[in-house]
Design an enzyme around this catalytic site. Sequence first.
Site, mmCIF file in Angstrom:
data_model
loop_
_atom_site.group_PDB
_atom_site.id
_atom_site.type_symbol
_atom_site.label_atom_id
_atom_site.label_comp_id
_atom_site.label_asym_id
_atom_site.label_seq_id
_atom_site.Cartn_x
_atom_site.Cartn_y
_atom_site.Cartn_z
ATOM 1 C CG ASP A 176 -1.848 -1.051 1.069
ATOM 2 O OD1 ASP A 176 -1.426 -2.452 1.466
ATOM 3 O OD2 ASP A 176 -3.102 -1.127 0.618
ATOM 4 C CG ASN A 188 0.759 -5.888 1.743
ATOM 5 O OD1 ASN A 188 0.031 -5.240 0.873
ATOM 6 N ND2 ASN A 188 0.722 -7.150 1.673
HETATM 7 O O1 MRU Z 1 -7.212 -2.765 3.257
HETATM 8 P P1 MRU Z 1 -6.992 -2.996 1.854
HETATM 9 O O2 MRU Z 1 -7.644 -4.021 1.422
HETATM 10 O O3 MRU Z 1 -7.040 -1.824 0.930
HETATM 11 O O4 MRU Z 1 -5.501 -3.466 1.541
HETATM 12 C C1 MRU Z 1 -4.970 -3.962 0.457
HETATM 13 C C2 MRU Z 1 -3.583 -4.478 0.964
HETATM 14 O O5 MRU Z 1 -3.033 -4.475 1.651
HETATM 15 C C3 MRU Z 1 -3.345 -5.461 -0.363
HETATM 16 O O6 MRU Z 1 -2.377 -6.427 0.100
HETATM 17 C C4 MRU Z 1 -2.320 -4.925 -1.414
HETATM 18 O O7 MRU Z 1 -1.335 -5.391 -1.674
HETATM 19 C C5 MRU Z 1 -1.976 -3.322 -1.849
HETATM 20 S S1 MRU Z 1 -2.948 -3.134 -3.197
HETATM 21 C C6 MRU Z 1 -2.286 -3.833 -4.442
#
Ligand code: MRU
Length: 370
Positions: free
Chosen positions: A245, A255
């Site tokens: 993220d 992440n």
């Molecule tokens: O809370 P989310 O579902 O928005 O978080 C998303 C993530 O953490 C994913 O693992 C992701 O790798 C990042 S977006 C490609």
Amino acid sequence: MKINGKQHRSIWLNEDGLSVDIIDQTVLPHELEIRTLCNLAEAAEAITAMRVRGAPLIGATAAYGMALAMRDQADDDSIDQAARLLLATRPTAVNLRWALSRMCEVLHAVDPAERIAVAYQTAAQICDEDVDINFRIGQHGLGLIQTLWKARSPGTDAFHILTHCNAGWLATVDWGTALAPIYQAHDAGIPVHVWVDETRPRNQGAALTAWELDAHGVAHDVIVDNAGGHLMQKGLVDLCITGTDRTARNGDVCNKIGTYLKALAAKDNEVPFYVALPGPTIDWQMADGVAGMPIEERESSEVTRVWGRLPSGENSQVQITPAGVTARNYAFDVSPARLITGLVTERGICDASEQGLLSLYPEQGGFLDD
Ligand code: MRU
């Protein structure tokens, strides 16, 4: 990506040319519900409620949120107010800030009369670029998987990849980040098998990644979040790959909560641990990810309850803790760069370090010297 043979993105312009359609990810995998966003408030709510989620898709939705805002008011104050409202929807994914900065810059530079058209064009560009970027991440990741697959002993039945959360096409506009190499490896004939971490508390792995992989015909098994270490110890994981993220410029990777423990287990078991990311997920302003990353803390009810489908066919939440228990819900963690084998970007694969990132994005060097 295709759902029931029909090409889909995770976000697209409605046929009225003004409102924006999304797949409501809060009801997947049990229902495929398309939701139409008609104004700024609905776009902001879709991000906050995680109807759309995943760093690149949050950015794309915010960009369209700005376009929807311009339909109401296109003066300078409205641009800034809309951007502030959208920026406050979720704190961790840096693609949100990136997309809003780009929209604000472009919109402030043109006459108010042109702002609606320019906002829609720029939001569409952000979406198209994301698809292209993720395809390229897939190409570079495919090269990596091919190399690792060739190095496996002859007669091996499958190439086992562990992933956490959902970094597939649902988290982006199309292709995904961590899943793009997996889709491309599968399409290239490599017998990939994916260990899908369920990813409590919201179960993005069990609900979304498993749904995507099934739709594409990729072999997979959902595992509980704590199983990864055991599988790595037993030699049952050839590669870990996740999304992110926000990645700090020193290569620290933020992440979904639990990623750090997988990175530790991978290091201990000499399993390669890669992170796939598009350029807009790099936070060049953040020098130290472990120290500086803003970690979202969400409602404790996501921990104390689980959502799913009852045997009656009704979707429902059930309480899994004693009534009145307190819980904390940290949504993300940071894996230090030293645990990461490499970063797979649209420009190639590099070390998880400032030097590695600058070798692929040299134009950011000047910015850092300022
Ligand atoms: O809370 P989310 O579902 O928005 O978080 C998303 C993530 O953490 C994913 O693992 C992701 O790798 C990042 S977006 C490609």
